[in-house]
Design a protein around this motif. Structure first.
Motif, PDB file in Angstrom:
ATOM      1  N   LYS A  72      12.636  -1.205  -8.781  1.00 47.77           N
ATOM      2  CA  LYS A  72      11.446  -1.183  -7.937  1.00 47.77           C
ATOM      3  C   LYS A  72      10.848   0.216  -7.860  1.00 47.77           C
ATOM      4  O   LYS A  72       9.640   0.370  -7.752  1.00 47.77           O
ATOM      5  CB  LYS A  72      11.785  -1.692  -6.533  1.00 47.77           C
ATOM      6  CG  LYS A  72      11.922  -3.190  -6.484  1.00 47.77           C
ATOM      7  CD  LYS A  72      12.436  -3.735  -5.170  1.00 47.77           C
ATOM      8  CE  LYS A  72      11.805  -3.218  -3.933  1.00 47.77           C
ATOM      9  NZ  LYS A  72      12.285  -3.882  -2.716  1.00 47.77           N
ATOM     10  N   SER A  73      11.689   1.232  -7.968  1.00 46.80           N
ATOM     11  CA  SER A  73      11.186   2.599  -7.869  1.00 46.80           C
ATOM     12  C   SER A  73      10.330   2.992  -9.069  1.00 46.80           C
ATOM     13  O   SER A  73       9.578   3.959  -9.000  1.00 46.80           O
ATOM     14  CB  SER A  73      12.344   3.574  -7.710  1.00 46.80           C
ATOM     15  OG  SER A  73      13.192   3.505  -8.835  1.00 46.80           O
ATOM     16  N   THR A  74      10.434   2.251 -10.196  1.00 50.78           N
ATOM     17  CA  THR A  74       9.616   2.572 -11.366  1.00 50.78           C
ATOM     18  C   THR A  74       8.262   1.888 -11.330  1.00 50.78           C
ATOM     19  O   THR A  74       7.451   2.111 -12.229  1.00 50.78           O
ATOM     20  CB  THR A  74      10.330   2.179 -12.672  1.00 50.78           C
ATOM     21  OG1 THR A  74      10.532   0.771 -12.692  1.00 50.78           O
ATOM     22  CG2 THR A  74      11.642   2.905 -12.821  1.00 50.78           C
ATOM     23  N   ILE A  75       8.000   1.098 -10.320  1.00 49.48           N
ATOM     24  CA  ILE A  75       6.693   0.462 -10.192  1.00 49.48           C
ATOM     25  C   ILE A  75       5.731   1.510  -9.665  1.00 49.48           C
ATOM     26  O   ILE A  75       5.908   2.064  -8.587  1.00 49.48           O
ATOM     27  CB  ILE A  75       6.759  -0.771  -9.277  1.00 49.48           C
ATOM     28  CG1 ILE A  75       7.617  -1.838  -9.956  1.00 49.48           C
ATOM     29  CG2 ILE A  75       5.365  -1.286  -8.964  1.00 49.48           C
ATOM     30  CD1 ILE A  75       7.867  -3.063  -9.144  1.00 49.48           C
ATOM     31  N   GLY A  76       4.725   1.792 -10.471  1.00 49.34           N
ATOM     32  CA  GLY A  76       3.804   2.868 -10.141  1.00 49.34           C
ATOM     33  C   GLY A  76       2.692   2.457  -9.196  1.00 49.34           C
ATOM     34  O   GLY A  76       2.311   3.207  -8.315  1.00 49.34           O
ATOM     35  N   ASP A  77       2.146   1.253  -9.385  1.00 53.96           N
ATOM     36  CA  ASP A  77       1.007   0.861  -8.581  1.00 53.96           C
ATOM     37  C   ASP A  77       0.898  -0.657  -8.523  1.00 53.96           C
ATOM     38  O   ASP A  77       1.336  -1.352  -9.431  1.00 53.96           O
ATOM     39  CB  ASP A  77      -0.278   1.427  -9.186  1.00 53.96           C
ATOM     40  CG  ASP A  77      -1.423   1.505  -8.186  1.00 53.96           C
ATOM     41  OD1 ASP A  77      -1.194   1.259  -6.991  1.00 53.96           O
ATOM     42  OD2 ASP A  77      -2.546   1.820  -8.617  1.00 53.96           O
ATOM     43  N   VAL A  78       0.322  -1.131  -7.449  1.00 56.53           N
ATOM     44  CA  VAL A  78       0.001  -2.553  -7.314  1.00 56.53           C
ATOM     45  C   VAL A  78      -1.468  -2.685  -7.681  1.00 56.53           C
ATOM     46  O   VAL A  78      -2.324  -2.017  -7.106  1.00 56.53           O
ATOM     47  CB  VAL A  78       0.258  -3.055  -5.873  1.00 56.53           C
ATOM     48  CG1 VAL A  78      -0.149  -4.501  -5.737  1.00 56.53           C
ATOM     49  CG2 VAL A  78       1.707  -2.863  -5.490  1.00 56.53           C
ATOM     50  N   ILE A  79      -1.758  -3.526  -8.669  1.00 53.07           N
ATOM     51  CA  ILE A  79      -3.121  -3.687  -9.164  1.00 53.07           C
ATOM     52  C   ILE A  79      -3.837  -4.718  -8.308  1.00 53.07           C
ATOM     53  O   ILE A  79      -3.369  -5.850  -8.153  1.00 53.07           O
ATOM     54  CB  ILE A  79      -3.116  -4.128 -10.644  1.00 53.07           C
ATOM     55  CG1 ILE A  79      -2.396  -3.088 -11.490  1.00 53.07           C
ATOM     56  CG2 ILE A  79      -4.526  -4.362 -11.141  1.00 53.07           C
ATOM     57  CD1 ILE A  79      -2.169  -3.519 -12.913  1.00 53.07           C
ATOM     58  N   GLN A  80      -4.963  -4.303  -7.774  1.00 52.78           N
ATOM     59  CA  GLN A  80      -5.762  -5.212  -6.962  1.00 52.78           C
ATOM     60  C   GLN A  80      -6.668  -6.018  -7.877  1.00 52.78           C
ATOM     61  O   GLN A  80      -7.337  -5.451  -8.739  1.00 52.78           O
ATOM     62  CB  GLN A  80      -6.614  -4.426  -5.960  1.00 52.78           C
ATOM     63  CG  GLN A  80      -5.815  -3.569  -5.013  1.00 52.78           C
ATOM     64  CD  GLN A  80      -4.909  -4.380  -4.112  1.00 52.78           C
ATOM     65  OE1 GLN A  80      -5.221  -5.503  -3.738  1.00 52.78           O
ATOM     66  NE2 GLN A  80      -3.765  -3.810  -3.781  1.00 52.78           N
ATOM     67  N   PRO A  81      -6.692  -7.328  -7.721  1.00 53.55           N
ATOM     68  CA  PRO A  81      -7.591  -8.123  -8.571  1.00 53.55           C
ATOM     69  C   PRO A  81      -9.043  -7.815  -8.207  1.00 53.55           C
ATOM     70  O   PRO A  81      -9.405  -7.740  -7.044  1.00 53.55           O
ATOM     71  CB  PRO A  81      -7.224  -9.568  -8.239  1.00 53.55           C
ATOM     72  CG  PRO A  81      -6.564  -9.507  -6.912  1.00 53.55           C
ATOM     73  CD  PRO A  81      -5.950  -8.144  -6.785  1.00 53.55           C
ATOM     74  N   GLY A  82      -9.839  -7.579  -9.227  1.00 51.25           N
ATOM     75  CA  GLY A  82     -11.239  -7.250  -8.997  1.00 51.25           C
ATOM     76  C   GLY A  82     -12.130  -8.143  -9.853  1.00 51.25           C
ATOM     77  O   GLY A  82     -11.663  -8.860 -10.733  1.00 51.25           O
ATOM     78  N   PRO A  83     -13.430  -8.109  -9.612  1.00 55.40           N
ATOM     79  CA  PRO A  83     -14.346  -8.923 -10.411  1.00 55.40           C
ATOM     80  C   PRO A  83     -14.364  -8.441 -11.853  1.00 55.40           C
ATOM     81  O   PRO A  83     -14.438  -7.254 -12.121  1.00 55.40           O
ATOM     82  CB  PRO A  83     -15.699  -8.706  -9.729  1.00 55.40           C
ATOM     83  CG  PRO A  83     -15.570  -7.420  -8.995  1.00 55.40           C
ATOM     84  CD  PRO A  83     -14.112  -7.307  -8.626  1.00 55.40           C
ATOM     85  N   GLY A  84     -14.257  -9.350 -12.763  1.00 66.64           N
ATOM     86  CA  GLY A  84     -14.317  -9.022 -14.172  1.00 66.64           C
ATOM     87  C   GLY A  84     -12.984  -8.562 -14.751  1.00 66.64           C
ATOM     88  O   GLY A  84     -12.878  -8.316 -15.924  1.00 66.64           O
ATOM     89  N   ALA A  85     -11.956  -8.458 -13.930  1.00 72.38           N
ATOM     90  CA  ALA A  85     -10.641  -8.048 -14.430  1.00 72.38           C
ATOM     91  C   ALA A  85      -9.973  -9.249 -15.050  1.00 72.38           C
ATOM     92  O   ALA A  85      -9.990 -10.345 -14.493  1.00 72.38           O
ATOM     93  CB  ALA A  85      -9.797  -7.504 -13.286  1.00 72.38           C
ATOM     94  N   PRO A  86      -9.375  -9.075 -16.215  1.00 72.25           N
ATOM     95  CA  PRO A  86      -8.696 -10.226 -16.834  1.00 72.25           C
ATOM     96  C   PRO A  86      -7.462 -10.612 -16.031  1.00 72.25           C
ATOM     97  O   PRO A  86      -6.723  -9.752 -15.566  1.00 72.25           O
ATOM     98  CB  PRO A  86      -8.306  -9.700 -18.218  1.00 72.25           C
ATOM     99  CG  PRO A  86      -8.288  -8.218 -18.079  1.00 72.25           C
ATOM    100  CD  PRO A  86      -9.282  -7.879 -17.011  1.00 72.25           C
TER     101      PRO A  86
END
Length: 111
Positions: free
Chosen positions: A93-107
């Motif tokens: 878990k410590s190697t997880i850098g960021d949580v990606i927020q779903p945005g418009p147009g993101a695959p």
């Protein structure tokens, strides 16, 4: 004449600055390092720990190695990510850098 020179030498020695003034630049540098380097890094580390602690199933994350995946299972130390359909990996878990927020147009991952 000798008395005048002796008095002048004694007066010059009495006007020397206190010893703590010589430590003032060092204390100033420590304060600068604290406010410009150490304190912001501690804030960033706390924010990262909060993100990792808040991981839940379904979150899309980016690891420190650049792998993007969807969280399938969260344990105390490890998280299981699905990086492709049917491909799951366990990461710290410590190697997880960021949580990606779903945005418009993101695959969408895993579609």
């Amino acid at each position: 004449m000798l008395i005048t020179l002796a008095a002048a030498a004694t007066g010059a020695a009495a006007e020397a600055p206190p010893a703590w003034i010589s430590w003032l630049p060092i204390v100033g540098m420590i304060a600068i390092f604290w406010f410009l380097i150490i304190r912001p890094q501690m804030r960033q580390q706390k924010a990262h720990q909060a993100k990792v602690a808040g991981l839940k199933r379904g979150d899309e994350v980016l690891t420190a190695g650049g792998v993007v995946g969807k969280v399938m299972k969260v344990e105390d130390v490890y998280a299981e990510l699905e990086i492709a359909k049917g491909v799951r990996v366990r990461v710290l878990k410590s190697t997880i850098g960021d949580v990606i927020q779903p945005g418009p147009g993101a695959p969408a991952a895993n579609d």
